[in-house]
Design a protein around this motif. Structure first.
Motif, short mmCIF file in Angstrom:
data_model
loop_
_atom_site.label_atom_id
_atom_site.label_comp_id
_atom_site.label_asym_id
_atom_site.label_seq_id
_atom_site.Cartn_x
_atom_site.Cartn_y
_atom_site.Cartn_z
N LEU A 10 0.83 -1.20 0.00
CA LEU A 10 0.00 0.00 0.00
C LEU A 10 0.86 1.24 0.00
O LEU A 10 1.52 1.54 0.97
N THR A 11 0.87 1.96 -1.13
CA THR A 11 1.75 3.10 -1.25
C THR A 11 1.02 4.44 -1.23
O THR A 11 1.65 5.47 -1.27
N ALA A 21 -9.57 7.14 -8.18
CA ALA A 21 -8.66 6.01 -7.98
C ALA A 21 -8.48 5.23 -9.27
O ALA A 21 -7.36 4.84 -9.63
N ALA A 22 -9.59 4.98 -9.98
CA ALA A 22 -9.49 4.19 -11.21
C ALA A 22 -8.59 4.86 -12.23
O ALA A 22 -7.91 4.18 -13.01
N SER A 23 -8.54 6.18 -12.24
CA SER A 23 -7.69 6.88 -13.18
C SER A 23 -6.21 6.75 -12.85
O SER A 23 -5.36 7.09 -13.66
N GLU A 24 -5.91 6.25 -11.66
CA GLU A 24 -4.53 6.04 -11.25
C GLU A 24 -3.99 4.70 -11.71
O GLU A 24 -2.82 4.39 -11.49
N VAL A 25 -4.83 3.89 -12.32
CA VAL A 25 -4.47 2.53 -12.70
C VAL A 25 -4.65 2.33 -14.20
O VAL A 25 -5.65 2.76 -14.78
N VAL A 26 -3.67 1.68 -14.82
CA VAL A 26 -3.78 1.27 -16.22
C VAL A 26 -4.05 -0.23 -16.23
O VAL A 26 -3.24 -1.02 -15.72
N ALA A 136 -0.70 -7.30 -9.90
CA ALA A 136 -1.68 -6.27 -9.59
C ALA A 136 -1.19 -5.30 -8.52
O ALA A 136 -1.99 -4.65 -7.85
N ASP A 137 0.12 -5.21 -8.38
CA ASP A 137 0.74 -4.34 -7.39
C ASP A 137 1.85 -3.54 -8.08
O ASP A 137 2.39 -3.96 -9.10
N THR A 138 2.17 -2.40 -7.50
CA THR A 138 3.22 -1.55 -8.06
C THR A 138 4.60 -2.19 -7.98
O THR A 138 5.45 -1.95 -8.84
N HIS A 139 4.83 -3.01 -6.96
CA HIS A 139 6.18 -3.34 -6.54
C HIS A 139 6.78 -4.57 -7.22
O HIS A 139 6.08 -5.41 -7.77
N TRP A 140 8.10 -4.65 -7.07
CA TRP A 140 8.81 -5.84 -7.56
C TRP A 140 8.62 -7.01 -6.62
O TRP A 140 8.33 -6.87 -5.43
N THR A 141 8.79 -8.21 -7.15
CA THR A 141 8.81 -9.43 -6.36
C THR A 141 10.19 -9.58 -5.71
O THR A 141 11.12 -8.84 -6.05
N PRO A 142 10.36 -10.53 -4.79
CA PRO A 142 11.71 -10.78 -4.26
C PRO A 142 12.73 -11.09 -5.35
O PRO A 142 13.90 -10.75 -5.21
N ASP A 184 -1.83 -3.13 -4.20
CA ASP A 184 -2.11 -1.70 -4.10
C ASP A 184 -2.84 -1.15 -5.32
O ASP A 184 -3.68 -0.26 -5.21
N LEU A 185 -2.57 -1.70 -6.50
CA LEU A 185 -3.24 -1.20 -7.70
C LEU A 185 -4.67 -1.71 -7.80
O LEU A 185 -5.59 -0.96 -8.16
N ALA A 186 -4.89 -2.96 -7.45
CA ALA A 186 -6.25 -3.50 -7.48
C ALA A 186 -7.15 -2.76 -6.50
O ALA A 186 -8.35 -2.57 -6.76
N LEU A 187 -6.59 -2.32 -5.38
CA LEU A 187 -7.38 -1.59 -4.39
C LEU A 187 -7.89 -0.26 -4.91
O LEU A 187 -8.82 0.31 -4.35
N LEU A 188 -7.28 0.25 -5.96
CA LEU A 188 -7.71 1.52 -6.54
C LEU A 188 -8.83 1.35 -7.56
O LEU A 188 -9.38 2.34 -8.06
N LEU A 189 -9.17 0.10 -7.87
CA LEU A 189 -10.25 -0.17 -8.82
C LEU A 189 -11.59 -0.19 -8.10
O LEU A 189 -11.65 -0.35 -6.87
N PRO A 190 -12.70 -0.05 -8.82
CA PRO A 190 -14.01 -0.22 -8.19
C PRO A 190 -14.11 -1.58 -7.51
O PRO A 190 -13.51 -2.57 -7.96
#
Length: 320
Positions: A10-11, A21-26, A136-142, A184-190
């Protein structure tokens, strides 16, 4: 010392209204989501050069104080995984070269800035089945974090920035099975769209001291990581870097709504810095951070600062 939020992924500091929020996600192909702040279609090269020049000024002050800096410039997720972008969304000739322009500008005064785009591209070619970012998240994996950490460690070694440490770094034990706590990106969707993007299981390498304890960060270490939520311990960047360098690493991170300049000053004003001045600071940026002025309060909020104020405070804190 661990700075910042304990929430994985969560960033955003505050929730967005659903429409904003939806406009923050592609929404990409094959279940991939991307942050709109990757700025696939636009770039302001005047701001890029201004941002790089200011970072170089900060690095110069640290160098006067006998503290070396390595810049960890994280490529945009959209750049690494551009084949999953939706039809009609692609990098332009101008934005395509942004990362390379930033590397060149940041390296202008001799600062080590490893090419993480090249490292990650090579890793994907060698092992295409291992994802370097969560879908579905902004971040890199390990695995993405380890790829970046290896490139940073090689830059430190190539520059002979550190002598061998009297304290060994962690060895890596069997990986631990993990599941994302958030996308974090999925949370910005409806709300009705979020179920399409399940949390991903993943494996996180575990850091083990010679005595059998866990080692994620070490007070008094001569190498310090300062950055954003890409450094969250759940991604393993600090562990991977400490292992590659064979020395303890001190970790300072906060979510990306905090300015990278404020984060650095916060660390330099801490008791940890007073107790142990580092030899090397690894300072983490996202590639689009260079286009955001330090005094942009719309992005950095209360941590926005005028450039002159940052340099003045910086010199006081390091005694340069």
């Amino acid at each position: 010392m661990m700075g910042g939020s304990a929430l994985l992924g969560l960033t955003t500091a505050t929730p967005f209204p659903a429409s904003a929020a939806a406009s923050e996600v592609v929404v990409g192909k094959d279940g991939w989501l991307f942050p709109a702040f990757d700025q696939v279609s636009r770039v302001d090269y005047t701001r890029v050069q201004q941002g790089a020049s200011f970072i170089n000024d900060v690095v110069g002050v640290l160098k006067q104080a006998k503290i070396q800096t390595v810049i960890c410039l994280t490529p945009a997720k959209s750049r690494i995984l551009s084949e999953h972008l939706p039809d009609g969304v692609k990098f332009t000739p101008d934005t395509q070269r942004r990362y390379g322009v930033e590397l060149e500008a940041l390296r202008r005064n001799g600062t080590p800035v490893p090419d993480l785009l090249a490292a990650m591209s090579a890793q994907r070619k060698a092992d295409p089945g291992t994802p370097l970012f969560f879908k579905a998240d902004t971040h890199w994996t390990p695995q993405g974090a380890a790829c970046a950490a290896n490139a940073v460690a090689e830059a430190i070694k190539a520059g002979s920035l550190l002598t061998p440490s009297s304290k060994p770094g962690p060895r890596l034990g069997p990986p631990r099975d993990m599941v994302q706590s958030k996308n974090d990106l999925a949370l910005l969707l409806p709300a009705e769209e979020r179920a399409k993007y399940p949390l991903q299981p993943y494996k996180l390498p575990q850091a083990i001291e010679a005595g059998g304890g866990d080692l994620l960060a070490e007070e008094g270490a001569d190498t310090v990581l300062v950055g954003n939520s890409y450094l969250h311990p759940s991604f393993g960047f600090s562990t991977a870097l400490a292992n590659r360098l064979d020395r303890p690493v001190w970790l300072v991170w906060k979510i990306h709504s905090f300015s990278p300049y404020w984060n650095l000053l916060d660390y330099l004003g801490s008791s940890a810095f007073a107790a142990q001045r580092p030899k090397v600071v690894v300072w983490v940026f996202h590639e689009t951070d260079l286009t955001i002025p330090p005094n942009n309060s719309a992005i950095w909020g209360q941590t926005a600062m005028k450039p002159d104020a940052i340099l003045t405070d910086l010199r006081k804190r390091v005694g340069a």
